[in-house]
Design an enzyme around this catalytic site. Structure first.
Site, mmCIF file in Angstrom:
data_model
loop_
_atom_site.group_PDB
_atom_site.id
_atom_site.type_symbol
_atom_site.label_atom_id
_atom_site.label_comp_id
_atom_site.label_asym_id
_atom_site.label_seq_id
_atom_site.Cartn_x
_atom_site.Cartn_y
_atom_site.Cartn_z
ATOM 1 C CE LYS A 24 -4.283 0.862 2.529
ATOM 2 N NZ LYS A 24 -4.886 0.715 3.863
HETATM 3 C C1 E4P Z 1 -8.250 1.775 4.008
HETATM 4 O O1 E4P Z 1 -7.482 0.977 3.535
HETATM 5 C C2 E4P Z 1 -8.096 2.400 5.315
HETATM 6 O O2 E4P Z 1 -7.423 1.509 6.163
HETATM 7 C C3 E4P Z 1 -9.392 2.694 6.013
HETATM 8 O O3 E4P Z 1 -10.512 2.294 5.289
HETATM 9 C C4 E4P Z 1 -9.469 4.032 6.650
HETATM 10 O O4 E4P Z 1 -10.704 4.169 7.308
HETATM 11 P P1 E4P Z 1 -10.981 5.310 8.382
HETATM 12 O O5 E4P Z 1 -11.218 6.586 7.663
HETATM 13 O O6 E4P Z 1 -12.216 4.854 9.098
HETATM 14 O O7 E4P Z 1 -9.764 5.384 9.274
#
Ligand code: E4P
Length: 217
Positions: free
Chosen positions: A83
């Site tokens: 990522k």
């Molecule tokens: C995506 O890969 C992120 O880990 C995640 O969906 C972030 O979500 P949040 O905005 O609830 O922290």
């Protein structure tokens, strides 16, 4: 639509994997920090439980360092998806890692133009954050629809991975809008199954069945 779970909690992942509903996992540095465990151990444990893609995020901010971290993470297991953040350096790292055959998830996407760039950089997944857009008074679902239209216009193979999901309605709306994947917190995945009329109906069926005095076996 594929279901990924958005957590680094291995117990939650194990329990959801047993349902057979889980297609993959996403983590991020904040989710890793919550566990208090070493990052590489977490990724290895998750990959041993889930066959599908497991996103593990780099923490470097320069392209070369991201590539080095990404290559290292990719050695943990075949299903690691590296990522990277949606910055110019992240896109450069995405291009290099993708060309090497590593799956790449470009994260922290908040605009359709950013998603277009990620597709051009060869991303396997683009992660638009719905909830965080809603938090600032914008419409996260509108972004999902825009990216779907753009990717379909040009036949980009990058998969639309809806992230930052906060409600069961987000999940339904993502499916209607044609997201390829939704990454969902464990609590929301469990809420998807619940409906008060299901509980009420089941109670009534079981009560009536008892009255018959029969048993199936
Ligand atoms: C995506 O890969 C992120 O880990 C995640 O969906 C972030 O979500 P949040 O905005 O609830 O922290």
């Amino acid at each position: 639509m594929q279901f990924f779970v958005d957590t680094a909690d291995i117990d939650e992942i194990r329990s959801l994997a047993e349902t057979g509903l889980l297609d993959g996992v996403t983590t991020n540095p904040s989710l890793v920090a919550k566990t208090g465990r070493p990052f590489r151990d977490i990724v290895a444990d998750i990959c041993a439980v889930v066959d599908g893609p497991v996103s593990a995020e780099v923490t470097a901010t320069q392209a070369d360092a991201m590539i080095e971290e990404g290559r290292s993470l990719a050695t943990i297991a075949d299903n690691v998806t590296v990522k990277v953040p949606l910055t110019m350096d992240g896109l450069r790292a995405c291009r290099t890692l993708s060309m090497e055959g590593t799956m790449v998830n470009v994260t922290l996407c908040f605009s359709a133009n950013q998603a277009l760039l990620a597709a051009k950089a060869g991303a396997t997944y683009i992660s638009p954050f719905i909830g965080r857009l809603d938090d600032i008074g914008l419409d996260g679902m509108e972004l999902i629809a825009e990216i779907r239209a753009i990717y379909d216009n040009y036949g980009y193979e990058t998969e639309l991975l809806a992230a930052s999901i906060r409600t069961v309605n987000h999940v339904k709306d993502c499916a209607i809008a044609g997201a390829d994947v939704a990454t969902i917190p464990p609590k929301i995945i469990r809420q998807l199954v619940s409906h008060p009329l299901t509980d009420k109906g089941l109670d009534a069926f079981l009560a009536d069945w008892q009255k018959t005095g029969q048993s199936i076996l």
